[in-house]
Scaffold this motif. Structure first.
Motif, mmCIF file in Angstrom:
data_model
loop_
_atom_site.group_PDB
_atom_site.id
_atom_site.type_symbol
_atom_site.label_atom_id
_atom_site.label_comp_id
_atom_site.label_asym_id
_atom_site.label_seq_id
_atom_site.Cartn_x
_atom_site.Cartn_y
_atom_site.Cartn_z
ATOM 1 N N MET A 1 0.853 -1.170 0.000
ATOM 2 C CA MET A 1 0.000 0.000 0.000
ATOM 3 C C MET A 1 0.901 1.236 0.000
ATOM 4 S SD MET A 1 -2.910 1.204 2.769
ATOM 5 C CE MET A 1 -3.823 -0.304 2.620
ATOM 6 N N SER A 2 0.597 2.183 -0.849
ATOM 7 C CA SER A 2 1.410 3.398 -0.941
ATOM 8 C C SER A 2 1.102 4.325 0.231
ATOM 9 C CB SER A 2 1.134 4.117 -2.255
ATOM 10 O OG SER A 2 -0.148 4.718 -2.226
ATOM 11 N N ASP A 3 1.979 5.305 0.414
ATOM 12 C CA ASP A 3 1.753 6.298 1.460
ATOM 13 C C ASP A 3 0.435 7.024 1.243
ATOM 14 O OD1 ASP A 3 4.135 5.721 2.723
ATOM 15 O OD2 ASP A 3 5.217 7.414 1.857
ATOM 16 N N ARG A 4 0.152 7.347 -0.025
ATOM 17 C CA ARG A 4 -1.090 8.059 -0.327
ATOM 18 C C ARG A 4 -2.299 7.204 0.011
ATOM 19 N NH1 ARG A 4 -2.589 10.379 -6.175
ATOM 20 N NH2 ARG A 4 -2.391 8.191 -6.671
ATOM 21 N N ASP A 5 -2.284 5.939 -0.373
ATOM 22 C CA ASP A 5 -3.412 5.053 -0.084
ATOM 23 C C ASP A 5 -3.641 4.925 1.425
ATOM 24 O OD1 ASP A 5 -3.789 4.640 -2.784
ATOM 25 O OD2 ASP A 5 -2.700 2.729 -2.816
ATOM 26 N N ALA A 6 -2.561 4.766 2.163
ATOM 27 C CA ALA A 6 -2.676 4.656 3.620
ATOM 28 C C ALA A 6 -3.233 5.946 4.210
ATOM 29 C CB ALA A 6 -1.316 4.331 4.233
ATOM 30 N N TYR A 7 -2.766 7.071 3.702
ATOM 31 C CA TYR A 7 -3.234 8.362 4.203
ATOM 32 C C TYR A 7 -4.717 8.559 3.886
ATOM 33 C CZ TYR A 7 -3.436 13.316 5.226
ATOM 34 O OH TYR A 7 -3.777 14.530 5.756
ATOM 35 N N VAL A 8 -5.120 8.200 2.677
ATOM 36 C CA VAL A 8 -6.524 8.332 2.282
ATOM 37 C C VAL A 8 -7.397 7.479 3.195
ATOM 38 C CG1 VAL A 8 -8.191 7.741 0.462
ATOM 39 C CG2 VAL A 8 -6.116 9.020 -0.107
ATOM 40 N N LYS A 9 -6.999 6.258 3.459
ATOM 41 C CA LYS A 9 -7.779 5.386 4.350
ATOM 42 C C LYS A 9 -7.878 5.988 5.747
ATOM 43 C CE LYS A 9 -7.101 0.966 2.086
ATOM 44 N NZ LYS A 9 -8.460 0.585 1.810
ATOM 45 N N LYS A 10 -6.781 6.543 6.225
ATOM 46 C CA LYS A 10 -6.766 7.168 7.547
ATOM 47 C C LYS A 10 -7.738 8.344 7.587
ATOM 48 C CE LYS A 10 -3.653 9.922 10.407
ATOM 49 N NZ LYS A 10 -2.298 10.466 10.512
ATOM 50 N N MET A 11 -7.720 9.184 6.568
ATOM 51 C CA MET A 11 -8.589 10.350 6.540
ATOM 52 C C MET A 11 -10.053 9.952 6.345
ATOM 53 S SD MET A 11 -6.354 12.453 7.369
ATOM 54 C CE MET A 11 -7.504 13.762 7.646
ATOM 55 N N GLN A 12 -10.304 8.904 5.572
ATOM 56 C CA GLN A 12 -11.679 8.425 5.423
ATOM 57 C C GLN A 12 -12.215 7.953 6.766
ATOM 58 O OE1 GLN A 12 -10.977 5.552 2.282
ATOM 59 N NE2 GLN A 12 -11.964 6.878 0.772
ATOM 60 N N ALA A 13 -11.390 7.281 7.530
ATOM 61 C CA ALA A 13 -11.802 6.817 8.860
ATOM 62 C C ALA A 13 -12.088 8.008 9.771
ATOM 63 C CB ALA A 13 -10.722 5.926 9.471
ATOM 64 N N LYS A 14 -11.285 9.055 9.672
ATOM 65 C CA LYS A 14 -11.513 10.230 10.504
ATOM 66 C C LYS A 14 -12.799 10.942 10.107
ATOM 67 C CE LYS A 14 -6.801 10.908 11.879
ATOM 68 N NZ LYS A 14 -5.867 11.852 12.423
ATOM 69 N N ILE A 15 -13.077 11.007 8.826
ATOM 70 C CA ILE A 15 -14.323 11.632 8.387
ATOM 71 C C ILE A 15 -15.515 10.819 8.875
ATOM 72 C CG2 ILE A 15 -15.736 12.142 6.342
ATOM 73 C CD1 ILE A 15 -13.139 13.139 5.005
ATOM 74 N N GLU A 16 -15.417 9.510 8.844
ATOM 75 C CA GLU A 16 -16.491 8.669 9.383
ATOM 76 C C GLU A 16 -16.658 8.922 10.883
ATOM 77 O OE1 GLU A 16 -15.743 4.586 8.275
ATOM 78 O OE2 GLU A 16 -15.733 5.101 6.156
ATOM 79 N N GLU A 17 -15.549 9.137 11.576
ATOM 80 C CA GLU A 17 -15.605 9.457 13.004
ATOM 81 C C GLU A 17 -16.299 10.809 13.208
ATOM 82 O OE1 GLU A 17 -12.340 10.646 16.327
ATOM 83 O OE2 GLU A 17 -11.865 8.900 15.082
ATOM 84 N N TRP A 18 -15.970 11.795 12.361
ATOM 85 C CA TRP A 18 -16.633 13.106 12.441
ATOM 86 C C TRP A 18 -18.130 12.952 12.237
ATOM 87 C CZ3 TRP A 18 -13.008 16.041 8.578
ATOM 88 C CH2 TRP A 18 -11.824 16.369 9.221
ATOM 89 N N ASN A 19 -18.515 12.119 11.262
ATOM 90 C CA ASN A 19 -19.939 11.910 11.000
ATOM 91 C C ASN A 19 -20.641 11.337 12.219
ATOM 92 O OD1 ASN A 19 -19.901 12.925 8.375
ATOM 93 N ND2 ASN A 19 -19.425 10.945 7.480
ATOM 94 N N ALA A 20 -20.012 10.392 12.900
ATOM 95 C CA ALA A 20 -20.591 9.821 14.112
ATOM 96 C C ALA A 20 -20.688 10.875 15.210
ATOM 97 C CB ALA A 20 -19.760 8.625 14.582
ATOM 98 N N ASP A 21 -19.630 11.666 15.375
ATOM 99 C CA ASP A 21 -19.650 12.736 16.377
ATOM 100 C C ASP A 21 -20.717 13.773 16.048
ATOM 101 O OD1 ASP A 21 -17.551 11.524 17.712
ATOM 102 O OD2 ASP A 21 -16.016 12.860 16.884
ATOM 103 N N LEU A 22 -20.849 14.087 14.771
ATOM 104 C CA LEU A 22 -21.859 15.045 14.338
ATOM 105 C C LEU A 22 -23.259 14.529 14.663
ATOM 106 C CD1 LEU A 22 -22.179 17.761 12.908
ATOM 107 C CD2 LEU A 22 -22.180 16.548 10.744
ATOM 108 N N ALA A 23 -23.496 13.266 14.450
ATOM 109 C CA ALA A 23 -24.800 12.671 14.759
ATOM 110 C C ALA A 23 -25.091 12.758 16.263
ATOM 111 C CB ALA A 23 -24.843 11.222 14.290
ATOM 112 N N LYS A 24 -24.073 12.539 17.091
ATOM 113 C CA LYS A 24 -24.254 12.654 18.543
ATOM 114 C C LYS A 24 -24.599 14.080 18.946
ATOM 115 C CE LYS A 24 -20.980 8.970 19.616
ATOM 116 N NZ LYS A 24 -19.637 8.689 20.145
ATOM 117 N N LEU A 25 -23.891 15.035 18.344
ATOM 118 C CA LEU A 25 -24.163 16.436 18.661
ATOM 119 C C LEU A 25 -25.551 16.853 18.189
ATOM 120 C CD1 LEU A 25 -20.719 18.095 17.834
ATOM 121 C CD2 LEU A 25 -21.675 17.601 20.089
ATOM 122 N N GLU A 26 -25.971 16.337 17.048
ATOM 123 C CA GLU A 26 -27.315 16.644 16.548
ATOM 124 C C GLU A 26 -28.372 16.113 17.502
ATOM 125 O OE1 GLU A 26 -27.087 14.972 12.601
ATOM 126 O OE2 GLU A 26 -26.618 16.929 11.734
ATOM 127 N N ALA A 27 -28.148 14.924 18.040
ATOM 128 C CA ALA A 27 -29.098 14.358 19.006
ATOM 129 C C ALA A 27 -29.169 15.233 20.254
ATOM 130 C CB ALA A 27 -28.684 12.937 19.366
#
Length: 95
Positions: free
Chosen positions: A1-27
């Motif tokens: 896996m390239s550095d870019r691919d690993a970084y993209v996966k890491k950032m996608q996971a963080k965005i998914e985490e933001w989405n979960a946090d956003l849902a909690k704050l909305e509640a």
């Protein structure tokens, strides 16, 4: 896996985490009194806009070729820092 691919996966996971946090704050905002809800809703909209910006930068990063992705990564890091601070501030206000 390239550095870019690993970084993209890491950032996608963080965005998914933001989405979960956003849902909690909305509640939590739905439980607030009417006058506070307006304030919370405005904050939620700002968080959504920042998340959307981070998602757009991630898409650009995925499509970048060669070394240009490294420059885009710096922009992504900046968006990440802004989003992290915004979520932290919003969480503090919702307590």
């Amino acid at each position: 896996m390239s550095d870019r691919d690993a970084y993209v996966k890491k950032m996608q996971a963080k965005i998914e985490e933001w989405n979960a946090d956003l849902a909690k704050l909305e509640a939590k905002s739905k439980e607030a009194e009417a006058d506070m809800r307006v304030k919370y809703d405005k904050q939620m909209e700002e968080l959504r806009e920042q998340r959307n910006e981070a998602e757009e930068r991630l898409r650009e990063l995925q499509e970048a070729s060669g070394d240009s992705w490294k420059r885009l990564r710096e922009g992504m890091e900046s968006a990440w820092d802004d989003m992290t601070k915004a979520f932290r501030d919003a969480s503090d206000r919702f307590r």
